[in-house]
Motif scaffolding. Structure first.
Motif, PDB file in Angstrom:
ATOM      1  N   ARG A 166      -4.318   1.068   4.724  1.00 23.08           N
ATOM      2  CA  ARG A 166      -4.539   0.715   3.331  1.00 23.08           C
ATOM      3  C   ARG A 166      -3.890   1.779   2.443  1.00 23.08           C
ATOM      4  O   ARG A 166      -4.569   2.655   1.900  1.00 23.08           O
ATOM      5  N   THR A 226       4.922  -4.710  -4.221  1.00 20.85           N
ATOM      6  CA  THR A 226       4.142  -3.593  -4.761  1.00 20.85           C
ATOM      7  C   THR A 226       3.942  -3.715  -6.265  1.00 20.85           C
ATOM      8  O   THR A 226       3.006  -3.134  -6.806  1.00 20.85           O
ATOM      9  N   GLU A 286       2.986   3.019  -3.618  1.00 22.55           N
ATOM     10  CA  GLU A 286       4.201   2.423  -3.077  1.00 22.55           C
ATOM     11  C   GLU A 286       4.863   3.327  -2.055  1.00 22.55           C
ATOM     12  O   GLU A 286       5.357   2.859  -1.020  1.00 22.55           O
ATOM     13  N   GLU A 345      -2.993  -3.542   4.377  1.00 25.58           N
ATOM     14  CA  GLU A 345      -3.608  -4.015   3.153  1.00 25.58           C
ATOM     15  C   GLU A 345      -2.901  -3.439   1.927  1.00 25.58           C
ATOM     16  O   GLU A 345      -2.561  -2.258   1.906  1.00 25.58           O
ATOM     17  N   THR A 346      -2.707  -4.284   0.924  1.00 20.54           N
ATOM     18  CA  THR A 346      -2.038  -3.824  -0.298  1.00 20.54           C
ATOM     19  C   THR A 346      -2.991  -3.665  -1.473  1.00 20.54           C
ATOM     20  O   THR A 346      -2.581  -3.270  -2.552  1.00 20.54           O
ATOM     21  N   ARG A 378       0.578  -3.860 -10.709  1.00 23.63           N
ATOM     22  CA  ARG A 378       0.738  -3.574  -9.286  1.00 23.63           C
ATOM     23  C   ARG A 378       0.178  -4.726  -8.467  1.00 23.63           C
ATOM     24  O   ARG A 378      -0.798  -5.373  -8.840  1.00 23.63           O
ATOM     25  N   VAL A 419       7.075  -6.449   1.319  1.00 26.09           N
ATOM     26  CA  VAL A 419       5.705  -6.296   0.848  1.00 26.09           C
ATOM     27  C   VAL A 419       5.747  -5.989  -0.645  1.00 26.09           C
ATOM     28  O   VAL A 419       6.236  -4.941  -1.060  1.00 26.09           O
ATOM     29  N   GLY A 462      -1.531  -5.166  -5.769  1.00 21.33           N
ATOM     30  CA  GLY A 462      -2.877  -5.228  -5.212  1.00 21.33           C
ATOM     31  C   GLY A 462      -3.973  -5.448  -6.224  1.00 21.33           C
ATOM     32  O   GLY A 462      -5.154  -5.515  -5.867  1.00 21.33           O
ATOM     33  N   LEU A 515       3.042   3.153   1.204  1.00 20.96           N
ATOM     34  CA  LEU A 515       3.330   1.887   1.866  1.00 20.96           C
ATOM     35  C   LEU A 515       4.702   1.924   2.525  1.00 20.96           C
ATOM     36  O   LEU A 515       4.873   1.466   3.660  1.00 20.96           O
ATOM     37  N   VAL A 551       0.600  -8.366   6.806  1.00 18.79           N
ATOM     38  CA  VAL A 551       0.450  -7.966   5.408  1.00 18.79           C
ATOM     39  C   VAL A 551      -0.673  -8.773   4.769  1.00 18.79           C
ATOM     40  O   VAL A 551      -0.715 -10.000   4.874  1.00 18.79           O
ATOM     41  N   GLY A 592      -3.194  -9.050   1.137  1.00 17.71           N
ATOM     42  CA  GLY A 592      -3.676  -8.616  -0.172  1.00 17.71           C
ATOM     43  C   GLY A 592      -5.189  -8.665  -0.144  1.00 17.71           C
ATOM     44  O   GLY A 592      -5.860  -7.719   0.259  1.00 17.71           O
TER      45      GLY A 592
END
Length: 360
Positions: free
Chosen positions: A2, A163, A6, A39-40, A59, A161, A61, A9, A22, A24
């Motif tokens: 998690r 961000t 950015e 997890e984002t 962002r 992914v 997430g 990640l 991936v 959310g």
């Protein structure tokens, strides 16, 4: 994993030794992706909000509910009306704006304003090599370069992914009203919706379920009253008008596919020609909710009807198994499309680690 930024990640993706799943909020995931969960939701927060410019940068997430709360404070909204599918998918969790864009989640207003991808102005994402990519901008006039913004919307994380997303937003209109037409069979009820959408009265919703055809208009109060009156005369049938919150409640039911919630069976999401919608449901059977004037069908069927669905939809659109175990989730791609997708995957995720199996 998690990550909370950015850069974290990007490091996680670059250092991954195997596939990554991936996620959310986990509220829209389809397919059979495998791998370590990435997890984002830790990459959240509003970066920029300019109500006067109808522009939001956030962002990926960030919770969808938080985005909607911020916009509502300025009497604005996401025009594409993202659906909440947790109930029909049997999911819990918190929907994120990155998940909405990655799934191209779009509700009834798509017939007027377009899908999530049409509201996206720019994106930042981390590709399968761990490289941060930025495309698009924060204003609607940015049209240079490759349109990775549109590519990422609906790609479900298989190319990168997300961000950060930049979105154009919309003012909440002064009034809304819905024409509820009853007394028509499905074929006539869907024809009624197509008539409304083909009119000059700027319809923002056209759906049918439970024997009712629903036609929505929004805008200034005087304009809404005029257009509803003209539509009532145009479509005929047994029609009543509901307004304000009563109208909004009808469309939340359509948006979130409430009529199919809590019922056993498989649920298919079928995108098709509006003129073919009634015939597809008649051929397969089951309980249907039609949106987008018939261009989108949510169809509840008995288990194991995949072959019948495929036969009914062949040459007229495509069907996605949203809930059930009847076979592949996504329809097979034409060879030309499959080659294009493979090329994109090789470019953006050469190690094939992002959401491997998602599209299977």
């Amino acid at each position: 994993m998690r990550p909370s930024s950015e850069s974290e990640l990007a490091e996680a993706v670059a250092g991954a030794a195997g596939p990554l799943l991936v996620r959310g909020g986990g509220t829209r995931t389809l397919g059979h992706a495998v791998g370590e969960v990435l997890e984002t939701a830790g990459i959240s927060g509003v970066e920029l909000y300019e109500p006067g410019a109808l522009t939001l940068v956030v962002r990926a997430g960030t919770a969808l509910a938080e985005v909607e709360r911020v916009l509502a404070g300025e009497r604005q909204r996401l025009a594409f009306e993202p659906p909440d599918l947790r109930a029909i998918l049997g999911r819990e969790g918190v929907s994120t704006i990155g998940g909405v864009v990655a799934a191209n989640g779009s509700g009834p207003r798509r017939v007027q304003t377009g899908a999530a991808r049409d509201a996206a102005l720019g994106v930042r994402f981390v590709d399968g090599s761990g490289t941060v990519v930025r495309n698009g901008g924060r204003v609607m006039k940015n049209v240079t370069g490759y349109d990775l913004v549109k590519l990422m919307a609906g790609s479900r994380g298989v190319l990168g992914v997300l961000t950060e997303v930049s979105l154009k937003v919309q003012a909440i209109p002064e009034a809304e009203a819905t024409l509820v037409v009853e007394g028509l069979d499905d074929a006539a009820g869907l024809a009624c919706l197509r008539t409304a959408l083909g009119s000059p009265f700027d319809v923002s919703g056209a759906a049918r379920h439970s024997g009712q055809s629903l036609i929505r208009v929004e805008g200034m109060a005087g304009s809404v009253a005029y257009r509803i009156g003209r539509l009532k005369a145009l479509v005929g049938g047994e029609a009543t008008v509901v307004e304000g919150e009563e109208s909004a409640a009808l469309w939340r039911r359509v948006r979130d596919v409430v009529p199919l919630q809590g019922k056993p069976g498989e649920i298919w999401r079928i995108a098709t020609l509006p003129t073919a919608a009634a015939g597809i449901v008649a051929a397969v059977g089951g309980t249907a909710l039609w949106d987008w004037g018939g261009g989108l069908i949510w169809l509840l069927t008995e288990a194991g009807r995949g072959a019948e669905v495929a036969a009914a939809v062949a040459g007229k659109g495509h069907a996605t198994l949203v809930r059930g175990q009847g076979g592949p989730v996504f329809p097979p791609e034409a060879p030309e499309v499959a080659a294009l997708v493979a090329g994109l995957k090789a470019t953006f995720d050469p190690r094939d680690i992002l959401n491997r199996g998602m599209m299977g």
